[in-house]
Design a protein around this motif. Structure first.
Motif, PDB file in Angstrom:
ATOM      1  N   GLY A  38       0.535  -1.438   0.498  1.00 13.82           N
ATOM      2  CA  GLY A  38       0.274   0.418  -0.155  1.00 13.82           C
ATOM      3  C   GLY A  38       0.817   1.401   0.204  1.00 13.82           C
ATOM      4  O   GLY A  38       0.050   2.192   0.645  1.00 13.82           O
ATOM      5  N   ARG A  39       1.963   0.780  -0.520  1.00 12.52           N
ATOM      6  CA  ARG A  39       2.792   2.111  -0.778  1.00 12.52           C
ATOM      7  C   ARG A  39       3.662   2.371  -2.040  1.00 12.52           C
ATOM      8  O   ARG A  39       5.112   1.904  -2.085  1.00 12.52           O
ATOM      9  N   ASN A  40       2.386   2.614  -2.307  1.00 11.77           N
ATOM     10  CA  ASN A  40       3.516   2.619  -4.386  1.00 11.77           C
ATOM     11  C   ASN A  40       3.942   4.242  -4.842  1.00 11.77           C
ATOM     12  O   ASN A  40       4.274   3.993  -6.272  1.00 11.77           O
ATOM     13  N   ALA A  41       3.730   5.441  -4.718  1.00 10.32           N
ATOM     14  CA  ALA A  41       4.679   5.836  -5.000  1.00 10.32           C
ATOM     15  C   ALA A  41       5.696   5.813  -5.353  1.00 10.32           C
ATOM     16  O   ALA A  41       6.264   5.389  -4.503  1.00 10.32           O
ATOM     17  N   PRO A  42       6.024   6.454  -6.283  1.00 13.65           N
ATOM     18  CA  PRO A  42       7.158   6.097  -6.723  1.00 13.65           C
ATOM     19  C   PRO A  42       8.772   6.863  -6.071  1.00 13.65           C
ATOM     20  O   PRO A  42       9.949   5.942  -5.260  1.00 13.65           O
ATOM     21  N   ALA A  43       7.571   7.848  -5.104  1.00 15.39           N
ATOM     22  CA  ALA A  43       9.294   7.996  -4.292  1.00 15.39           C
ATOM     23  C   ALA A  43       9.444   7.533  -2.728  1.00 15.39           C
ATOM     24  O   ALA A  43      10.073   8.256  -2.300  1.00 15.39           O
ATOM     25  N   ALA A  68      11.371   5.794   1.368  1.00 12.85           N
ATOM     26  CA  ALA A  68      11.396   4.620   3.393  1.00 12.85           C
ATOM     27  C   ALA A  68      10.489   4.377   3.658  1.00 12.85           C
ATOM     28  O   ALA A  68      10.390   3.716   4.948  1.00 12.85           O
ATOM     29  N   ASP A  69       9.559   5.522   2.690  1.00 14.80           N
ATOM     30  CA  ASP A  69       7.888   4.198   3.358  1.00 14.80           C
ATOM     31  C   ASP A  69       7.867   3.063   3.378  1.00 14.80           C
ATOM     32  O   ASP A  69       6.992   2.262   3.944  1.00 14.80           O
ATOM     33  N   ARG A  70       8.266   2.250   2.237  1.00 14.19           N
ATOM     34  CA  ARG A  70       8.331   1.277   1.710  1.00 14.19           C
ATOM     35  C   ARG A  70       8.864   0.208   2.742  1.00 14.19           C
ATOM     36  O   ARG A  70       8.676  -1.206   2.964  1.00 14.19           O
ATOM     37  N   VAL A  71       9.995   0.790   3.622  1.00 18.03           N
ATOM     38  CA  VAL A  71      11.017   0.682   4.315  1.00 18.03           C
ATOM     39  C   VAL A  71       9.810   0.315   5.335  1.00 18.03           C
ATOM     40  O   VAL A  71      10.512  -0.882   5.827  1.00 18.03           O
ATOM     41  N   GLU A  72       9.808   1.026   6.314  1.00 21.47           N
ATOM     42  CA  GLU A  72       8.712   1.178   7.342  1.00 21.47           C
ATOM     43  C   GLU A  72       7.127   0.571   6.843  1.00 21.47           C
ATOM     44  O   GLU A  72       7.343  -0.336   8.114  1.00 21.47           O
ATOM     45  N   ALA A  73       7.335  -0.292   5.393  1.00 21.44           N
ATOM     46  CA  ALA A  73       5.927   0.003   5.513  1.00 21.44           C
ATOM     47  C   ALA A  73       6.040  -2.076   6.201  1.00 21.44           C
ATOM     48  O   ALA A  73       5.081  -2.685   6.188  1.00 21.44           O
ATOM     49  N   PRO A 125      17.788  -4.060  -3.871  1.00 26.38           N
ATOM     50  CA  PRO A 125      18.534  -3.843  -2.038  1.00 26.38           C
ATOM     51  C   PRO A 125      19.610  -3.033  -1.637  1.00 26.38           C
ATOM     52  O   PRO A 125      19.434  -3.193  -0.370  1.00 26.38           O
ATOM     53  N   GLU A 126      19.609  -1.859  -2.206  1.00 30.06           N
ATOM     54  CA  GLU A 126      20.324  -0.654  -1.732  1.00 30.06           C
ATOM     55  C   GLU A 126      19.507  -0.484  -0.409  1.00 30.06           C
ATOM     56  O   GLU A 126      20.111  -0.282   0.310  1.00 30.06           O
ATOM     57  N   ASP A 127      18.027  -0.060  -0.257  1.00 32.92           N
ATOM     58  CA  ASP A 127      16.587   0.744   0.283  1.00 32.92           C
ATOM     59  C   ASP A 127      16.711  -0.362   1.216  1.00 32.92           C
ATOM     60  O   ASP A 127      17.053  -0.040   2.929  1.00 32.92           O
ATOM     61  N   LEU A 128      16.908  -1.963   0.887  1.00 33.52           N
ATOM     62  CA  LEU A 128      16.865  -2.878   2.094  1.00 33.52           C
ATOM     63  C   LEU A 128      18.323  -2.696   3.252  1.00 33.52           C
ATOM     64  O   LEU A 128      17.957  -3.528   4.321  1.00 33.52           O
ATOM     65  N   LEU A 129      19.577  -2.697   2.377  1.00 35.89           N
ATOM     66  CA  LEU A 129      19.937  -2.786   2.777  1.00 35.89           C
ATOM     67  C   LEU A 129      21.335  -1.614   3.935  1.00 35.89           C
ATOM     68  O   LEU A 129      22.137  -1.909   4.439  1.00 35.89           O
ATOM     69  N   GLY A 130      20.116  -0.346   3.765  1.00 31.64           N
ATOM     70  CA  GLY A 130      20.654   0.704   3.911  1.00 31.64           C
ATOM     71  C   GLY A 130      21.852   1.312   3.608  1.00 31.64           C
ATOM     72  O   GLY A 130      22.742   2.074   3.651  1.00 31.64           O
ATOM     73  N   PRO A 149      16.709   5.130   5.288  1.00 26.11           N
ATOM     74  CA  PRO A 149      17.319   4.151   6.396  1.00 26.11           C
ATOM     75  C   PRO A 149      16.999   2.439   6.711  1.00 26.11           C
ATOM     76  O   PRO A 149      15.804   2.180   5.440  1.00 26.11           O
ATOM     77  N   GLY A 150      17.802   1.639   5.847  1.00 25.52           N
ATOM     78  CA  GLY A 150      17.483   0.273   5.626  1.00 25.52           C
ATOM     79  C   GLY A 150      16.746   0.009   6.794  1.00 25.52           C
ATOM     80  O   GLY A 150      16.564   0.020   7.887  1.00 25.52           O
ATOM     81  N   LEU A 151      16.322  -1.311   6.467  1.00 31.52           N
ATOM     82  CA  LEU A 151      15.370  -2.629   7.060  1.00 31.52           C
ATOM     83  C   LEU A 151      15.749  -2.686   8.833  1.00 31.52           C
ATOM     84  O   LEU A 151      15.692  -2.180   9.582  1.00 31.52           O
ATOM     85  N   ASP A 152      17.060  -2.825   8.337  1.00 30.53           N
ATOM     86  CA  ASP A 152      18.091  -3.381  10.118  1.00 30.53           C
ATOM     87  C   ASP A 152      17.606  -2.148  11.149  1.00 30.53           C
ATOM     88  O   ASP A 152      18.029  -2.441  11.876  1.00 30.53           O
ATOM     89  N   GLU A 153      18.299  -0.757  10.446  1.00 27.12           N
ATOM     90  CA  GLU A 153      18.136   0.346  11.124  1.00 27.12           C
ATOM     91  C   GLU A 153      16.967   0.740  11.422  1.00 27.12           C
ATOM     92  O   GLU A 153      16.458   1.155  12.548  1.00 27.12           O
ATOM     93  N   VAL A 154      15.903   0.659  11.086  1.00 29.19           N
ATOM     94  CA  VAL A 154      14.109   0.816  11.264  1.00 29.19           C
ATOM     95  C   VAL A 154      14.008  -0.342  12.233  1.00 29.19           C
ATOM     96  O   VAL A 154      13.161   0.266  13.277  1.00 29.19           O
TER      97      VAL A 154
END
Ligand SMILES: [Zn+2]
Length: 350
Positions: free
Chosen positions: A239-244, A247-252, A306-311, A316-321
């Motif tokens: 439910g976070r498909n806006a191109p920009a 960060a929202d996708r990692v938070e979601a 991968p770059e977003d997932l891994l920070g 911020p990456g998923l580990d940090e979040v």
């Protein structure tokens, strides 16, 4: 001699599902956008592919991975998730984060999204297993000989052939995967399997109602088998498909992980980002019969690379979040890989 574990500043990743282009032009080396030391399961076929198509892709991907030199093809669990190398303490300066196994490679395995590539012959499960396929989902979005898919309006679950397929997966030691299946098909896999099942890349419908997301009942039934649910980073399933909205996708993703950990226990949650190295939106446009407006109504699908997932990007990456939300180092290691590795140790036949 005293030893210490390599100081990995971030947890090792078991990526239960990502996608290269299903074409001879696929660049296997692109997978090194994930860190060396990761385990990756890469798709080699879905509902539109025959056995021959998927065997040709497997042959190509395996040869390209070996000639690249940065990959290890997975046969056993020790190939997939080797025990961390112990480094003599006196060889490592305290706090030296570079103390990792210098021979680290990406561990590469494969998966099938649909039973179509078996060509109706369950003996092909063993053949695909011998070539590194470690996960198979019976029905990709729509009904086939094995059962119903998540985009079907009528849901009659697994067929008798589908139940035979699950039993064959159990015997061979391949993960039975409920992603893309209908809700009843997923529940029927849980009821039929004698080994832990997985949802390789599925989020929770309770947080975002979408036919590709699973119900709490499916999640509980999967956990009862001892299995793991891989949370994906796909915009339309979060439910976070806006191109920009990187960060929202990692938070979601973190929202879905937290929800799942609360619902079924943190030991049943992993990651299957579903990142597509292809232009999957073109694939949808070319094969509309395999999809529906549940894939297109929010515009071109956005991913969590991968770059977003891994920070390793600007977000911020998923580990940090997850750390900020109070998940401990051990929790994060479990989510990032130890949970899927534990289930693979139980299910795969070495
Ligand atoms: Zn998928």
């Amino acid at each position: 001699m005293p030893h210490q574990r390599p100081d990995r500043s971030r947890p090792r990743l078991w990526e239960q599902h990502c996608c290269l282009p299903l074409l001879p032009s696929a660049a296997v080396g692109d997978l090194t956008r994930y860190r060396l030391g990761s385990y990756l399961s890469v798709n080699v076929g879905f509902s539109l592919h025959s056995s021959r198509d998927s065997l040709e892709l497997l042959d190509l991907f395996r040869r390209d991975a070996l000639s690249d030199g940065r990959f290890r093809l997975v046969g056993s669990i020790d190939d997939a998730w080797p025990a961390e190398t112990l480094v003599p303490e006196d060889a490592v300066a305290p706090g030296d984060s570079t103390a990792v196994d210098p021979d680290e490679l990406i561990a590469l395995a494969f998966d099938l999204e649909d039973s179509g590539p078996l060509d109706g012959d369950l003996d092909n499960v063993e053949l695909f297993y011998s070539l590194g396929v470690r996960s198979l989902l019976p029905s990709y979005n729509h009904a086939n000989a094995a059962g119903c898919g998540c985009l079907d309006t009528e849901d009659t679950g697994l067929t008798a052939y589908g139940r035979d397929l699950v039993r064959t997966l159990n015997e061979v030691g391949m993960f039975a995967d409920g992603s893309h299946c209908s809700r009843r098909t997923g529940l029927d896999i849980s009821a039929t399997t004698t080994a832990p099942m997985i949802y390789s890349h599925s989020n929770f419908a309770a947080l975002w109602e979408h036919p590709r997301n699973i119900t709490d009942e499916q999640a509980r039934a999967c956990a009862e088998t001892g299995g793991v649910i891989g949370i994906n980073g796909v915009g339309i399933f979060l439910g976070r498909n806006a191109p920009a909205a990187h960060a929202d996708r990692v938070e979601a993703m973190a929202d879905h992980i937290a929800y799942g950990a609360e619902l079924v226990g943190i030991e049943h949650i992993g990651i299957g980002s579903d990142y597509s190295f292809d232009d999957f939106n073109e694939e949808i446009a070319e094969n509309p019969e395999a999809f529906s407006d549940a894939y297109t109504r929010w515009g071109p699908i956005q991913w969590t690379p991968p770059e977003d997932l891994l920070g390793e990007s600007t977000v911020p990456g998923l580990d940090e979040v997850l750390a900020k939300r109070g998940f401990s180092e051990a929790d994060r290691a479990a989510i990032f890989g130890e949970n899927f590795a534990r289930v693979a140790r139980e299910v795969w036949r070495d």
